[in-house]
Design a protein around this motif. Structure first.
Motif, short mmCIF file in Angstrom:
data_model
loop_
_atom_site.label_atom_id
_atom_site.label_comp_id
_atom_site.label_asym_id
_atom_site.label_seq_id
_atom_site.Cartn_x
_atom_site.Cartn_y
_atom_site.Cartn_z
N ARG A 85 -3.43 5.09 -12.75
CA ARG A 85 -4.75 5.95 -13.07
C ARG A 85 -4.51 7.22 -13.50
O ARG A 85 -4.79 7.79 -14.34
N ASN A 86 -3.86 7.80 -12.41
CA ASN A 86 -3.78 9.38 -12.44
C ASN A 86 -2.54 9.70 -13.32
O ASN A 86 -2.77 10.65 -13.93
N TYR A 87 -1.55 8.64 -13.55
CA TYR A 87 -0.55 8.76 -14.50
C TYR A 87 -1.15 9.19 -15.95
O TYR A 87 -0.79 9.77 -16.86
N SER A 134 -7.77 -4.28 -13.90
CA SER A 134 -8.47 -3.76 -15.03
C SER A 134 -7.62 -2.29 -15.15
O SER A 134 -7.28 -1.97 -16.51
N LEU A 135 -7.37 -1.57 -14.17
CA LEU A 135 -6.90 -0.24 -14.57
C LEU A 135 -5.39 -0.29 -14.93
O LEU A 135 -5.00 0.35 -15.84
N LEU A 136 -4.72 -1.55 -14.59
CA LEU A 136 -3.22 -1.49 -14.82
C LEU A 136 -3.27 -2.22 -16.07
O LEU A 136 -2.10 -2.37 -16.88
N GLY A 145 -11.52 4.62 -20.00
CA GLY A 145 -11.76 3.39 -18.98
C GLY A 145 -13.03 3.25 -18.58
O GLY A 145 -13.69 4.17 -18.28
N ILE A 146 -13.40 1.85 -18.79
CA ILE A 146 -14.94 1.56 -18.24
C ILE A 146 -14.75 0.49 -17.32
O ILE A 146 -14.09 -0.72 -17.52
N ILE A 147 -15.14 0.56 -15.97
CA ILE A 147 -14.83 -0.08 -14.63
C ILE A 147 -16.00 -0.70 -14.15
O ILE A 147 -16.82 0.42 -13.83
N ILE A 163 -9.90 3.71 -5.40
CA ILE A 163 -8.89 3.05 -6.11
C ILE A 163 -8.98 3.62 -7.72
O ILE A 163 -8.03 3.91 -8.23
N ALA A 164 -10.20 3.49 -8.20
CA ALA A 164 -10.44 3.83 -9.79
C ALA A 164 -10.50 5.40 -9.93
O ALA A 164 -10.38 5.98 -10.95
#
Length: 432
Positions: A85-87, A134-136, A145-147, A163-164
């Motif tokens: 996510r940070n990448y 979902s993030l991956l 991104g919509i989580i 995490i998100a």
């Protein structure tokens, strides 16, 4: 191996797998564990099927240099998701709430995808495993991104936020859902508000329903962007009195939808609000909402023979069931029938909450009512038009012998009741 090294392997892979039955060649397989399964036992199968690497947390299953031994496979999956996510460094919008999360997520995704390359939670992959997956699933071509975040115990939303790391957040509502885990409606409010607490702590933006007094009472924060019927809202809306589909008016523009139930109007308004915040043209927002077709038994209109089903059988709790019944009560039809299935995860309040639904139904003018499940079977209706069935099999037999004519039927129940099977029963009846 550290997370940075594992992330490099991930970028070279074809994705993540946690189930060998659907594993694809060159994926990273994470050997997750649960009450009734141990992914470490499937390492050989994963390697045979072409997994690039397998991440395990039990040394006895270490086979070769394609096996990566970690302390906890699930924790490693979550850490990898946060690193990724940070990448990517893209904005993340998180959505939670007691009712309407998935529909709202899909509406927002439909709107935001008019401007951004979006990735949204698929289905209801909204827990401690689903959120990392979902993030991956996002990559360098993803703009936004919509989580979706689900929870049935305190501190779960807090963990999912860690995490998100969302930049934006929206809570649909606070209702009587998962009371077994939360303990009370106050527990629900506290747990769902963990999203807003994260956003406030990290100086992020909250999208807010200005008409919701509970949310207003829990938000003392400057960084909000709101919608509502009051002039103080950032996006002022009006809820159109259309009894068949949910519609919203904003700036004299009507936003039409294929969604049933007036309760979905708030979900539409949230999508309008968020669309305006991200400067998506009004006409594109209108087109995005109109083009969204509900699936998976969520507020779906399904026609079969002379029957029109209002299929809302994906999930249920006292709040959502009350809203569905009140909306259907106003529905302009002569022959209205209701089929209700048990609501799960209510703990000690189950008997009381099911009886309250029965009491509500008795105040309405439905032609017939069918209740199915052990909780509804133990309720005490006074109306002769209300019939109770302990199991779906018992209900199915009744359906086979009933002539529903040209009718409108609301179907509502928890996921475990799988009430969409009614369609198959009727299809089989008509074929025989």
């Amino acid at each position: 191996m550290n997370i940075e090294q594992l992330h490099k392997l991930f970028l070279q892979s074809t994705g993540i797998a946690t189930d060998t039955r659907i594993l694809r060649k060159d994926q990273l397989f994470f050997a997750l564990k649960g009450e009734n399964f141990n992914g470490n036992k499937f390492v050989d199968e994963a390697l045979e099927k072409g997994a690039g690497y397998v991440v395990i947390d039990e040394a006895e299953f270490l086979k070769n240099d394609k096996c990566i031994l970690v302390t906890d496979a699930l924790q490693t999956l979550q850490e990898l998701a946060s690193y990724h996510r940070n990448y990517l460094g893209i904005p993340i919008l998180a959505i939670t709430g007691s009712n309407g999360k998935t529909t709202t997520k899909e509406l927002i995704n439909s709107v935001l995808s008019r401007k951004f390359s979006t990735v949204a939670t698929v289905g209801n992959l909204n827990n401690h495993i689903g959120v990392p997956l979902s993030l991956l699933s996002m990559n360098s071509s993803t703009d936004f991104g919509i989580i979706e975040m689900g929870a049935n115990h305190a501190r779960e939303i807090e963990k999912l936020c860690e995490i998100a790391q969302p930049d934006y957040g929206y809570i649909t509502n606070f209702g009587k859902a998962h009371l077994e885990g939360f303990g009370s409606i106050e527990g629900v409010i506290k747990a769902k508000s963990e999203l807003y607490e994260y956003l406030k702590t990290h100086d992020k933006l909250i999208f807010l329903n200005a008409d919701d007094p509970i949310q207003q009472n829990h938000i003392s924060y400057k960084s909000t962007f709101s919608f509502g019927t009051t002039e103080t809202a950032d996006v002022v809306v009006e809820y159109k009195d259309n009894l068949q589909t949910a519609e919203v008016i904003q700036n004299d523009k009507v936003y039409e939808s294929a969604l049933t139930g007036s309760y979905n109007s708030r979900n539409i308004a949230a999508a309008i609000c968020i669309g305006h915040y991200f400067k998506i043209p009004t006409e594109e927002i209108r087109e995005a909402i109109a083009s969204y077709n509900p699936q998976n038994n969520r507020s779906q209109i399904i026609k079969q023979g002379g029957i029109t089903f209002l299929m809302d059988a994906y999930n249920a709790n006292p709040t959502s069931m009350t809203a569905a019944l009140e909306s259907f009560h106003k529905y302009p039809a002569n022959n209205k029938i209701v089929i209700l299935g048990d609501m799960f995860e209510l703990g000690e309040t189950a008997a009381e909450e099911h009886q309250e639904i029965v009491n509500l139904v008795e105040t309405m003018n439905f032609n017939r009512v069918f209740l199915v499940g052990s909780n509804f079977h133990n309720s005490n209706p006074n109306n002769k038009n209300i019939e109770k069935f302990k199991s779906f099999a018992d209900l199915a037999e009744k359906i086979k012998e009933t002539d529903f004519g040209n009718s409108y039927i609301l179907v509502k129940g928890s996921r475990g009741m799988a009430l969409e099977r009614i369609l198959d029963v009727l299809k089989e009846k008509n074929l025989s």
